[in-house]
Design a protein around this motif. Structure first.
Motif, PDB file in Angstrom:
ATOM      1  N   VAL A 233      -7.389  50.479  22.246  1.00  0.00           N
ATOM      2  CA  VAL A 233      -6.615  51.662  22.718  1.00  0.00           C
ATOM      3  C   VAL A 233      -5.248  51.307  23.159  1.00  0.00           C
ATOM      4  CG1 VAL A 233      -6.985  53.750  24.031  1.00  0.00           C
ATOM      5  CG2 VAL A 233      -9.055  52.267  24.186  1.00  0.00           C
ATOM      6  N   ILE A 234      -4.466  52.122  21.921  1.00  0.00           N
ATOM      7  CA  ILE A 234      -2.642  52.344  22.473  1.00  0.00           C
ATOM      8  C   ILE A 234      -2.125  53.472  22.865  1.00  0.00           C
ATOM      9  CG2 ILE A 234      -0.653  51.549  21.548  1.00  0.00           C
ATOM     10  CD1 ILE A 234      -1.634  49.028  19.330  1.00  0.00           C
ATOM     11  N   ASN A 235      -1.741  53.608  23.853  1.00  0.00           N
ATOM     12  CA  ASN A 235      -1.244  55.305  23.775  1.00  0.00           C
ATOM     13  C   ASN A 235      -1.877  55.805  23.809  1.00  0.00           C
ATOM     14  OD1 ASN A 235       1.290  53.824  24.223  1.00  0.00           O
ATOM     15  ND2 ASN A 235       1.930  54.426  22.141  1.00  0.00           N
ATOM     16  N   GLY A 236      -3.762  55.535  24.302  1.00  0.00           N
ATOM     17  CA  GLY A 236      -4.499  56.386  24.308  1.00  0.00           C
ATOM     18  C   GLY A 236      -4.719  56.734  22.609  1.00  0.00           C
ATOM     19  N   GLU A 237      -4.877  55.992  21.694  1.00  0.00           N
ATOM     20  CA  GLU A 237      -5.159  56.434  20.548  1.00  0.00           C
ATOM     21  C   GLU A 237      -6.463  54.952  20.470  1.00  0.00           C
ATOM     22  OE1 GLU A 237      -4.274  55.741  16.245  1.00  0.00           O
ATOM     23  OE2 GLU A 237      -2.878  56.568  17.514  1.00  0.00           O
ATOM     24  N   THR A 238      -7.596  55.266  19.937  1.00  0.00           N
ATOM     25  CA  THR A 238      -8.374  53.878  20.033  1.00  0.00           C
ATOM     26  C   THR A 238      -8.278  53.431  18.156  1.00  0.00           C
ATOM     27  OG1 THR A 238      -9.704  54.926  20.897  1.00  0.00           O
ATOM     28  CG2 THR A 238     -10.683  53.215  19.599  1.00  0.00           C
ATOM     29  N   ARG A 239      -7.508  52.141  18.767  1.00  0.00           N
ATOM     30  CA  ARG A 239      -7.619  51.776  16.964  1.00  0.00           C
ATOM     31  C   ARG A 239      -9.040  51.197  16.508  1.00  0.00           C
ATOM     32  NH1 ARG A 239      -1.941  51.049  16.240  1.00  0.00           N
ATOM     33  NH2 ARG A 239      -0.991  53.000  17.779  1.00  0.00           N
ATOM     34  N   GLY A 240      -9.915  50.771  17.483  1.00  0.00           N
ATOM     35  CA  GLY A 240     -10.576  50.378  17.022  1.00  0.00           C
ATOM     36  C   GLY A 240     -11.736  49.335  17.840  1.00  0.00           C
ATOM     37  N   THR A 241     -13.227  48.916  17.801  1.00  0.00           N
ATOM     38  CA  THR A 241     -13.964  48.715  18.284  1.00  0.00           C
ATOM     39  C   THR A 241     -14.452  47.300  17.606  1.00  0.00           C
ATOM     40  OG1 THR A 241     -15.096  50.303  19.653  1.00  0.00           O
ATOM     41  CG2 THR A 241     -15.696  48.636  19.570  1.00  0.00           C
ATOM     42  N   ILE A 242     -14.399  46.167  18.554  1.00  0.00           N
ATOM     43  CA  ILE A 242     -15.199  44.853  18.139  1.00  0.00           C
ATOM     44  C   ILE A 242     -16.587  44.985  18.565  1.00  0.00           C
ATOM     45  CG2 ILE A 242     -15.136  42.412  18.595  1.00  0.00           C
ATOM     46  CD1 ILE A 242     -12.953  43.236  16.441  1.00  0.00           C
ATOM     47  N   PRO A 243     -18.232  45.162  18.458  1.00  0.00           N
ATOM     48  CA  PRO A 243     -18.941  45.169  18.447  1.00  0.00           C
ATOM     49  C   PRO A 243     -19.546  43.343  19.677  1.00  0.00           C
ATOM     50  CG  PRO A 243     -19.891  45.033  16.451  1.00  0.00           C
ATOM     51  CD  PRO A 243     -17.978  45.183  16.410  1.00  0.00           C
ATOM     52  N   GLY A 244     -20.836  43.898  20.525  1.00  0.00           N
ATOM     53  CA  GLY A 244     -21.243  41.673  21.238  1.00  0.00           C
ATOM     54  C   GLY A 244     -20.543  42.501  22.132  1.00  0.00           C
ATOM     55  N   THR A 245     -20.879  41.501  23.259  1.00  0.00           N
ATOM     56  CA  THR A 245     -20.119  40.588  24.308  1.00  0.00           C
ATOM     57  C   THR A 245     -18.904  39.338  24.170  1.00  0.00           C
ATOM     58  OG1 THR A 245     -22.179  38.961  24.514  1.00  0.00           O
ATOM     59  CG2 THR A 245     -22.417  41.252  25.919  1.00  0.00           C
ATOM     60  N   GLU A 246     -19.557  38.421  22.772  1.00  0.00           N
ATOM     61  CA  GLU A 246     -18.388  37.895  22.734  1.00  0.00           C
ATOM     62  C   GLU A 246     -16.699  37.386  22.798  1.00  0.00           C
ATOM     63  OE1 GLU A 246     -18.852  33.063  19.773  1.00  0.00           O
ATOM     64  OE2 GLU A 246     -20.331  35.105  19.210  1.00  0.00           O
ATOM     65  N   PHE A 247     -16.542  38.798  22.280  1.00  0.00           N
ATOM     66  CA  PHE A 247     -15.088  39.377  21.843  1.00  0.00           C
ATOM     67  C   PHE A 247     -14.699  39.796  24.050  1.00  0.00           C
ATOM     68  CE2 PHE A 247     -11.286  42.327  21.432  1.00  0.00           C
ATOM     69  CZ  PHE A 247     -10.927  41.593  20.846  1.00  0.00           C
ATOM     70  N   MET A 248     -15.514  40.306  24.042  1.00  0.00           N
ATOM     71  CA  MET A 248     -14.940  40.942  25.839  1.00  0.00           C
ATOM     72  C   MET A 248     -15.015  39.609  26.434  1.00  0.00           C
ATOM     73  SD  MET A 248     -16.985  40.584  28.918  1.00  0.00           S
ATOM     74  CE  MET A 248     -17.983  40.489  28.368  1.00  0.00           C
ATOM     75  N   LYS A 249     -16.075  38.621  26.322  1.00  0.00           N
ATOM     76  CA  LYS A 249     -15.758  37.467  27.052  1.00  0.00           C
ATOM     77  C   LYS A 249     -14.168  36.755  26.794  1.00  0.00           C
ATOM     78  CE  LYS A 249     -20.025  36.696  27.497  1.00  0.00           C
ATOM     79  NZ  LYS A 249     -21.841  36.244  27.925  1.00  0.00           N
ATOM     80  N   ALA A 250     -13.544  36.285  25.048  1.00  0.00           N
ATOM     81  CA  ALA A 250     -12.481  35.966  25.128  1.00  0.00           C
ATOM     82  C   ALA A 250     -11.168  36.981  25.792  1.00  0.00           C
ATOM     83  CB  ALA A 250     -12.076  35.857  23.573  1.00  0.00           C
ATOM     84  N   VAL A 251     -11.189  38.286  25.522  1.00  0.00           N
ATOM     85  CA  VAL A 251     -10.722  38.931  26.315  1.00  0.00           C
ATOM     86  C   VAL A 251     -10.340  38.759  27.673  1.00  0.00           C
ATOM     87  CG1 VAL A 251      -9.803  41.236  26.441  1.00  0.00           C
ATOM     88  CG2 VAL A 251     -10.909  40.713  24.407  1.00  0.00           C
ATOM     89  N   PHE A 252     -11.431  38.800  28.055  1.00  0.00           N
ATOM     90  CA  PHE A 252     -11.250  38.615  29.658  1.00  0.00           C
ATOM     91  C   PHE A 252     -10.761  37.404  30.318  1.00  0.00           C
ATOM     92  CE2 PHE A 252     -12.577  42.866  29.359  1.00  0.00           C
ATOM     93  CZ  PHE A 252     -11.786  43.800  29.689  1.00  0.00           C
ATOM     94  N   THR A 253     -11.418  36.179  29.678  1.00  0.00           N
ATOM     95  CA  THR A 253     -10.692  35.017  29.105  1.00  0.00           C
ATOM     96  C   THR A 253      -9.066  34.951  29.699  1.00  0.00           C
ATOM     97  OG1 THR A 253     -12.929  33.890  28.402  1.00  0.00           O
ATOM     98  CG2 THR A 253     -11.132  32.607  28.961  1.00  0.00           C
ATOM     99  N   ILE A 254      -8.618  34.973  28.912  1.00  0.00           N
ATOM    100  CA  ILE A 254      -7.233  34.872  28.529  1.00  0.00           C
ATOM    101  C   ILE A 254      -6.274  36.022  29.152  1.00  0.00           C
ATOM    102  CG2 ILE A 254      -7.491  33.971  26.316  1.00  0.00           C
ATOM    103  CD1 ILE A 254      -6.431  36.714  25.102  1.00  0.00           C
TER     104      ILE A 254
END
Length: 122
Positions: free
Chosen positions: A101-122
């Motif tokens: 979400v950039i400036n309140g606008e959702t730009r896209g969504t990646i499904p699943g947990t693998e990507f989420m884990k990567a985001v919160f790892t970095i």
């Protein structure tokens, strides 16, 4: 209950719900709602610099899977040039995925947990 006592009980209950989150890895792995929010303080952060910063973070975290790396790179097209006050948010919702979400606008969504884990790892 009188006054704020029922609120206190509700807050304690919510706290207990997440007592299993004892360290960074347990937070990263937990399939619970999460949010990583950035607000820019600099007046000129080009899209190219954001890409380079994420690439540096991917290189610094070799445990991130190739699939999650590819997913991260697919988000680069959603970036823009940033300035003071702009917001950049990764928002994870269980069962839905991680949205950018950039400036309140959702730009896209990646499904699943693998990507989420990567985001919160970095």
């Amino acid at each position: 209950m009188i006054g704020g006592q029922s609120n206190l009980i509700e807050k304690r209950s919510k706290h207990r719900q997440y007592e299993f989150l004892k360290n960074a890895q347990s937070v990263i792995n937990a399939d619970i709602p999460k949010k990583l929010a950035l607000e820019f303080i600099y007046s000129n952060v080009p899209q190219k610099r954001m890409r380079a910063t994420l690439e540096e973070n991917l290189k610094a975290n070799p445990q991130i899977s190739q699939k999650a790396r590819a997913q991260m790179r697919s988000c680069y097209d959603w970036f823009q040039d940033f300035t003071t006050g702009d917001t950049f948010v990764f928002l994870y919702e269980p069962g839905k995925g991680t949205s950018l979400v950039i400036n309140g606008e959702t730009r896209g969504t990646i499904p699943g947990t693998e990507f989420m884990k990567a985001v919160f790892t970095i």
